[in-house]
Write a protein that holds these residues in place. Sequence first.
Motif, mmCIF file in Angstrom:
data_model
loop_
_atom_site.group_PDB
_atom_site.id
_atom_site.type_symbol
_atom_site.label_atom_id
_atom_site.label_comp_id
_atom_site.label_asym_id
_atom_site.label_seq_id
_atom_site.Cartn_x
_atom_site.Cartn_y
_atom_site.Cartn_z
ATOM 1 N N THR A 27 9.825 -40.708 -38.174
ATOM 2 C CA THR A 27 8.847 -40.114 -38.441
ATOM 3 C C THR A 27 8.146 -40.626 -37.314
ATOM 4 N N GLN A 28 7.537 -39.668 -36.986
ATOM 5 C CA GLN A 28 6.486 -39.804 -35.705
ATOM 6 C C GLN A 28 5.378 -38.930 -35.200
ATOM 7 N N VAL A 29 4.211 -39.620 -34.653
ATOM 8 C CA VAL A 29 3.317 -39.039 -34.193
ATOM 9 C C VAL A 29 2.358 -39.312 -32.927
ATOM 10 N N SER A 30 2.177 -38.318 -32.319
ATOM 11 C CA SER A 30 1.946 -38.562 -30.320
ATOM 12 C C SER A 30 0.423 -37.995 -30.119
ATOM 13 N N GLY A 31 0.164 -38.367 -29.276
ATOM 14 C CA GLY A 31 -0.711 -36.871 -28.476
ATOM 15 C C GLY A 31 -0.386 -37.556 -26.852
ATOM 16 N N SER A 32 -1.105 -36.210 -26.232
ATOM 17 C CA SER A 32 -0.144 -36.296 -24.929
ATOM 18 C C SER A 32 -0.999 -35.903 -24.560
ATOM 19 N N PHE A 33 -1.884 -36.135 -23.370
ATOM 20 C CA PHE A 33 -2.990 -35.400 -22.987
ATOM 21 C C PHE A 33 -2.699 -35.163 -21.096
ATOM 22 N N PHE A 34 -3.312 -33.795 -20.703
ATOM 23 C CA PHE A 34 -3.645 -33.505 -19.044
ATOM 24 C C PHE A 34 -4.019 -32.944 -18.507
ATOM 25 N N SER A 35 -4.908 -33.003 -17.053
ATOM 26 C CA SER A 35 -5.920 -32.647 -16.608
ATOM 27 C C SER A 35 -5.676 -32.410 -14.960
ATOM 28 N N SER A 36 -5.960 -31.489 -14.639
ATOM 29 C CA SER A 36 -5.783 -31.194 -12.655
ATOM 30 C C SER A 36 -6.654 -30.657 -12.470
ATOM 31 N N LYS A 37 -6.914 -30.890 -10.899
ATOM 32 C CA LYS A 37 -8.105 -30.143 -10.046
ATOM 33 C C LYS A 37 -7.959 -29.671 -8.606
ATOM 34 N N ASN A 38 -7.136 -28.607 -8.587
ATOM 35 C CA ASN A 38 -6.039 -28.668 -7.239
ATOM 36 C C ASN A 38 -7.090 -27.530 -6.604
ATOM 37 N N SER A 39 -7.471 -28.073 -5.406
ATOM 38 C CA SER A 39 -8.008 -26.896 -4.055
ATOM 39 C C SER A 39 -7.763 -27.817 -2.666
ATOM 40 N N ASP A 42 -9.077 -22.709 -5.978
ATOM 41 C CA ASP A 42 -9.298 -23.905 -7.059
ATOM 42 C C ASP A 42 -8.852 -24.020 -8.119
ATOM 43 N N ILE A 43 -8.360 -24.094 -8.314
ATOM 44 C CA ILE A 43 -7.530 -24.208 -9.700
ATOM 45 C C ILE A 43 -7.497 -25.535 -10.833
ATOM 46 N N ARG A 44 -7.926 -25.258 -11.713
ATOM 47 C CA ARG A 44 -8.184 -26.800 -12.293
ATOM 48 C C ARG A 44 -7.039 -26.106 -14.358
ATOM 49 N N ASN A 45 -6.766 -27.314 -15.002
ATOM 50 C CA ASN A 45 -6.250 -26.798 -15.782
ATOM 51 C C ASN A 45 -6.057 -28.192 -16.561
ATOM 52 N N LYS A 46 -6.939 -28.650 -18.451
ATOM 53 C CA LYS A 46 -6.607 -28.881 -18.985
ATOM 54 C C LYS A 46 -5.523 -28.694 -20.164
ATOM 55 N N ILE A 47 -4.866 -30.140 -20.719
ATOM 56 C CA ILE A 47 -3.991 -29.411 -22.524
ATOM 57 C C ILE A 47 -3.982 -30.733 -23.388
ATOM 58 N N ARG A 48 -4.634 -30.704 -24.219
ATOM 59 C CA ARG A 48 -4.054 -31.572 -25.284
ATOM 60 C C ARG A 48 -3.661 -31.359 -26.287
ATOM 61 N N ASP A 49 -2.049 -32.206 -26.348
ATOM 62 C CA ASP A 49 -1.204 -31.431 -27.470
ATOM 63 C C ASP A 49 -0.896 -32.972 -28.191
ATOM 64 N N LEU A 50 -1.462 -32.725 -30.012
ATOM 65 C CA LEU A 50 -1.639 -33.669 -30.750
ATOM 66 C C LEU A 50 -0.224 -32.635 -31.807
ATOM 67 N N SER A 51 0.528 -33.687 -32.142
ATOM 68 C CA SER A 51 1.833 -34.492 -32.404
ATOM 69 C C SER A 51 1.981 -34.733 -33.957
#
Length: 784
Positions: free
Chosen positions: A364-376, A399-408
């Motif tokens: 059994t596994q619980v996890s969280g993964s988070f990523f953010s980027s700002k590229n200019s 100017d490209i920005r990206n955010k990700i949240r993954d809770l599983s």
Amino acid sequence: MIRRWLIIILLLSCATAQAVTKYTVSGHVVDGQSKETIIGVNVIVHDIYMGAATDGNGYFRITGLPAGTYVLDISHIAYEMKHVTIVIRDKGMVLEDIALQPKPVALNEIVVTGERSEVANQDVEPGLRQLSANAIRSIPASGKDVFRAVKYLPGIEGVDPISPLYSVRGSDPGENLILLDGVTIYNPYHFVTSSGIFNTYAMKNVEMLVGGYGAEYGGRNSSVMYITTREGNSEKLHGEIEPSLTYTNMVLDFPVGKDMTMMISSRVYYDLITRFLMYSPSYFYDTNIALNWKINRQNRLSVRYFYSRDLYDFQASNYFSYLGATFDTDIFDDYDFLIKNDWRNQAATAILKTVLTPNIYLKTQVSGSFFSSKNSLLLDFNYTDDASDDKAKLYYSTDIRNKIRDLSAKSTLNMTLNAANTLMIGAEAIDYDFSNDILINHLSEGKTSRRPHLLAGFAEDQLNFGWLTLRGGYRFSKFSFLNKWYREPRVNAVINLWNDVKLKAAWGNYYQYIMSINSQEYELSQFVEYYYPLRAQQPSASTHYIVGIERPVLGQSKLSVNFYYKNISRVYTYDYNISQLEAMQFSDKIKAGTGKSYGMELMWQGTWRTFSGWMSYGLSKSTRSYPHIMNGREFLFDYDRTHALKVMINHQILPTLSYSGTLRLMSGVPKTIETTTRSYFYYDPLTNEHAIYPVSYSKTKNNARLPYILELDFGLKKRLRKGFGAELAEFLGAKESYLNFSINNLLFFLHRNVWYYISIDEDKLYGLGTNYIPTISTGYTIKF
């Protein structure tokens, strides 16, 4: 057809379940010094043709033993053999941890193949590739980086020499699933060094499934990379440190009490040269922490945490000012070039592994993964128009920005029904949050924020009939944006022929609900996959067909050949060329298409005498078709390589000295040579300046192919007995020190590898490469 297939599997399962089954013996095998679990240990019942191998958790199960006394022969290529006597009376047994003592293997640089897998059953997987951490570090040009190392495996190609992204068997980089101890990691790359965020000194094993993988893994159409980290040393403090002029690499593992271990690894990059000479404050650091607790014989708890940070800030105006002041000139005042990237990546997980009975195992596994980027990116060039004598400028910015949240959360139950039948069932739930913002020349291409969730269930049943092993799998999932359950049947089979020859085959359907926005034609080099969840569109889909043959040759090595065909029935791309007037929302710029990929891969891998490594040759083709590109006509995919010859050989010439070498000879990738330029003009009323933004076009996409790639690299590792490295180790109280040396681009005088083309006038192109001169690196590794 699917229902009929499921009924057959169910009947076979019931039939084998009725066979006479006695008792099950199970347990973990660990390293006698560090107490870390060991993958790929053979546990055989003496004088009986029955046994098992430890899986990725170091766990084994032997089913079908009647009551009595038995001797277990326990062996591994890197450990001394051990014999354990057991007595079965009236029930199954969960043994205490079985400790094996390591053999004194010189330099520990043997590339181990054929180990048991954390991610899959290697007996039925035709697309499984394995790399140990030592194998990665022995590849001269890898820089101890997993993403550079895997590009030396067949079927895996880099997208360009700068970016760490990779393509597997003609698929898009965004179709690769990357897992760190079971946690999905988004964009696990460092921009500053074009490498991965994973420290190889913290790794236990790296496995790649390049196609035809089982039902447990979904959400990606191409491949699975599974990285397992070390557990820590339960006996004493152990560590390694690698200092250099640009970075420091460190790992420590140690006991925490009687039944608990911890591992801490960290890297810090500090490029002093660019910081002081080019005024570029660029750095990265990453940290990996692992805590493992053996609660009792049946339960083990693992807690993992990972964090990385990247900052790259290069502004050419600072550097040009330095040059202008040095050479007393103002010719650089009209130029400005800027690249700024700010990335953060973190993940945390808790894993509980429970032996419910000797033949039932729960994870059994619980996890969280988070990523953010700002590229200019900014290109600004002021000039005077010769025709009108007006001041103008060439201006381009992104100017490209990206955010990700993954809770599983995920749970998997493995059951050994009898000696010939194992069943695995599981389920997972994921809650997402994706944010994307894209600006080109300060004009928004679309800003979105979406929070979908995914529910999935899966089951696999593996039947062993001696000459035939059959694994049927079924995965079903529902994406919250799509009111439908999608079904993904998958089948793997192995037929044991004569002289240990095995015929392997795999077939399966795969769906992906998240697409990757390809910005390669608009950024200087694409390092980040900008993920975007599909909402109004059906998921991208592909079907894998794989058949292969393998057999042992030359002792502990094997020869294999695999043929594959990938039918990409639906794939998406993002069209930047559609203006805001044509597309009222972000999703209007997403275009669906089709594709296919097929090829052959021939590979030798293993050890022979004092040599270890692999040699492979790949022949392949990959195409795409989109209605908005060339009126739907088929074109070569961006990362298509017709031929790819790859060699990695390690030679243990002395107990304290090893050499390694790599060779890659590959076809160039397709490129679009633009024949037309369209210019956009902008006017700034505040400064009374106008700017020009040119966009190149071609009627035919990928209408040329770059020249072939030829690379030869050499490496050396030597244990030091005297000299500065040995004295430094002695001063620090360390037990060992090693000299690491590598030289890359040995054939720079023979062939120049062209990766890009630039236009120098209307009818001439100039090729840019990366191997103009050889590069040399050296350093020490200190173990204590």
